[in-house]
Motif scaffolding. Structure first.
Motif, mmCIF file in Angstrom:
data_model
loop_
_atom_site.group_PDB
_atom_site.id
_atom_site.type_symbol
_atom_site.label_atom_id
_atom_site.label_comp_id
_atom_site.label_asym_id
_atom_site.label_seq_id
_atom_site.Cartn_x
_atom_site.Cartn_y
_atom_site.Cartn_z
ATOM 1 N N GLN A 185 11.044 -37.130 14.048
ATOM 2 C CA GLN A 185 12.020 -37.265 12.967
ATOM 3 C C GLN A 185 12.305 -35.911 12.311
ATOM 4 O O GLN A 185 13.449 -35.607 12.001
ATOM 5 C CB GLN A 185 11.513 -38.257 11.896
ATOM 6 N N ILE A 186 11.278 -35.110 12.132
ATOM 7 C CA ILE A 186 11.447 -33.801 11.490
ATOM 8 C C ILE A 186 12.102 -32.813 12.441
ATOM 9 O O ILE A 186 13.036 -32.097 12.062
ATOM 10 C CB ILE A 186 10.097 -33.278 10.965
ATOM 11 N N THR A 187 11.626 -32.747 13.692
ATOM 12 C CA THR A 187 12.215 -31.790 14.629
ATOM 13 C C THR A 187 13.673 -32.126 14.916
ATOM 14 O O THR A 187 14.509 -31.230 15.007
ATOM 15 C CB THR A 187 11.424 -31.716 15.953
ATOM 16 N N SER A 188 13.986 -33.411 15.036
ATOM 17 C CA SER A 188 15.376 -33.791 15.317
ATOM 18 C C SER A 188 16.278 -33.467 14.138
ATOM 19 O O SER A 188 17.383 -32.960 14.319
ATOM 20 C CB SER A 188 15.472 -35.266 15.692
ATOM 21 N N SER A 189 15.805 -33.729 12.922
ATOM 22 C CA SER A 189 16.598 -33.402 11.733
ATOM 23 C C SER A 189 16.825 -31.901 11.620
ATOM 24 O O SER A 189 17.915 -31.457 11.254
ATOM 25 C CB SER A 189 15.894 -33.915 10.469
ATOM 26 N N ALA A 190 15.786 -31.122 11.928
ATOM 27 C CA ALA A 190 15.915 -29.664 11.870
ATOM 28 C C ALA A 190 16.947 -29.163 12.875
ATOM 29 O O ALA A 190 17.778 -28.307 12.552
ATOM 30 C CB ALA A 190 14.569 -28.999 12.123
ATOM 31 N N MET A 191 16.913 -29.702 14.089
ATOM 32 C CA MET A 191 17.873 -29.260 15.106
ATOM 33 C C MET A 191 19.305 -29.597 14.698
ATOM 34 O O MET A 191 20.208 -28.780 14.879
ATOM 35 C CB MET A 191 17.540 -29.873 16.467
ATOM 36 N N VAL A 200 12.637 -27.908 22.444
ATOM 37 C CA VAL A 200 12.140 -28.313 21.132
ATOM 38 C C VAL A 200 11.826 -29.806 21.132
ATOM 39 O O VAL A 200 10.828 -30.248 20.570
ATOM 40 C CB VAL A 200 13.149 -27.949 20.019
ATOM 41 N N SER A 201 12.650 -30.605 21.787
ATOM 42 C CA SER A 201 12.423 -32.052 21.830
ATOM 43 C C SER A 201 11.137 -32.398 22.584
ATOM 44 O O SER A 201 10.346 -33.220 22.130
ATOM 45 C CB SER A 201 13.602 -32.763 22.496
ATOM 46 N N LEU A 202 10.948 -31.768 23.735
ATOM 47 C CA LEU A 202 9.796 -32.104 24.569
ATOM 48 C C LEU A 202 8.485 -31.536 24.040
ATOM 49 O O LEU A 202 7.446 -32.178 24.134
ATOM 50 C CB LEU A 202 10.026 -31.638 26.006
ATOM 51 N N LEU A 203 8.542 -30.337 23.469
ATOM 52 C CA LEU A 203 7.316 -29.690 23.004
ATOM 53 C C LEU A 203 7.101 -29.802 21.498
ATOM 54 O O LEU A 203 5.979 -29.640 21.029
ATOM 55 C CB LEU A 203 7.324 -28.213 23.410
ATOM 56 N N LYS A 222 14.943 -16.254 6.627
ATOM 57 C CA LYS A 222 14.044 -17.274 7.173
ATOM 58 C C LYS A 222 14.800 -18.211 8.111
ATOM 59 O O LYS A 222 14.322 -18.561 9.179
ATOM 60 C CB LYS A 222 13.404 -18.074 6.030
ATOM 61 N N ARG A 223 16.001 -18.598 7.716
ATOM 62 C CA ARG A 223 16.822 -19.481 8.552
ATOM 63 C C ARG A 223 17.213 -18.771 9.845
ATOM 64 O O ARG A 223 17.230 -19.385 10.909
ATOM 65 C CB ARG A 223 18.065 -19.925 7.781
ATOM 66 N N GLN A 224 17.515 -17.476 9.772
ATOM 67 C CA GLN A 224 17.869 -16.717 10.968
ATOM 68 C C GLN A 224 16.710 -16.694 11.965
ATOM 69 O O GLN A 224 16.911 -16.850 13.164
ATOM 70 C CB GLN A 224 18.258 -15.279 10.600
ATOM 71 N N ARG A 225 15.494 -16.522 11.459
ATOM 72 C CA ARG A 225 14.318 -16.478 12.320
ATOM 73 C C ARG A 225 14.102 -17.838 13.000
ATOM 74 O O ARG A 225 13.859 -17.910 14.201
ATOM 75 C CB ARG A 225 13.090 -16.074 11.496
ATOM 76 N N LEU A 226 14.223 -18.923 12.246
ATOM 77 C CA LEU A 226 14.087 -20.253 12.819
ATOM 78 C C LEU A 226 15.186 -20.539 13.834
ATOM 79 O O LEU A 226 14.947 -21.138 14.878
ATOM 80 C CB LEU A 226 14.108 -21.315 11.711
ATOM 81 N N LYS A 227 16.372 -20.069 13.533
ATOM 82 C CA LYS A 227 17.499 -20.282 14.439
ATOM 83 C C LYS A 227 17.278 -19.562 15.766
ATOM 84 O O LYS A 227 17.578 -20.090 16.827
ATOM 85 C CB LYS A 227 18.790 -19.812 13.767
ATOM 86 N N ARG A 228 16.717 -18.351 15.706
ATOM 87 C CA ARG A 228 16.421 -17.613 16.943
ATOM 88 C C ARG A 228 15.399 -18.362 17.788
ATOM 89 O O ARG A 228 15.533 -18.427 19.012
ATOM 90 C CB ARG A 228 15.908 -16.202 16.624
ATOM 91 N N MET A 229 14.398 -18.937 17.154
ATOM 92 C CA MET A 229 13.404 -19.714 17.886
ATOM 93 C C MET A 229 14.056 -20.944 18.518
ATOM 94 O O MET A 229 13.772 -21.283 19.661
ATOM 95 C CB MET A 229 12.266 -20.133 16.952
#
Length: 157
Positions: A113-119, A102-105, A86-93
């Motif tokens: 807060q969630i998208t920045s923490s994930a990145m 990712v920041s803009l969209l 699952k992490r590999q798939r998210l990492k590819r995206m």
């Protein structure tokens, strides 16, 4: 929920309503875009509404970015990160769109807060994430603040 937050910010004394907008804009899912709308709706000057909404959102996002970075540093110290499917798939995206994309969209789906923490969790440089998130927060706040202002002006005609 937005009505409750608008009422919360609107109940501050007139000279302090900007602080109410700043506080609600720090809440995930409210962000700069709904914060700016709330500020305009309670009667703040659009520039003030947008500015304090952006500041509230940026403060909150920075706390998440640097907090997530510190947690990641401690969790991965002297350890190899196991790459689960699952992490590999998210990492590819993430690799496909990068920090700017990712920041803009990302705010169309999840709060900054969630998208920045994930990145940061994926290993992105937290300063780069913070930079692009600030740009995104400003753009979304200005867009929604202007739309709210135009909508209110049209409604008053």
């Amino acid at each position: 929920m937005i009505d409750s937050l608008q009422e919360f910010a609107g109940n501050f004394p007139d000279w302090l309503q900007w602080a109410g907008v700043l506080l609600v804009s720090a809440i995930p899912f409210v962000e700069s875009y709904f914060g700016a709308v709330i500020g305009v709706a309670i009667g703040l000057h659009p520039v003030v509404a947008i500015l304090v909404a952006v500041i509230g959102n940026v403060i909150s996002m920075l706390a998440f970015v640097y907090g997530a970075g510190a947690i990641r540093d401690k969790a991965t110290k002297n350890k190899e990160v196991e790459e689960k499917p699952k992490r590999q798939r998210l990492k590819r995206m993430f690799d496909k769109f990068g920090v700017p994309g990712v920041s803009l969209l990302g705010q169309t789906l999840l709060p900054s807060q969630i998208t920045s923490s994930a990145m940061v969790g994926f290993g992105a440089n937290r300063n780069v994430v913070a930079f692009w998130q600030v740009i995104s927060i400003i753009l979304w706040g200005v867009l929604f603040g202007v739309l709210a202002t135009l909508g209110i002006e049209l409604a008053l005609r």
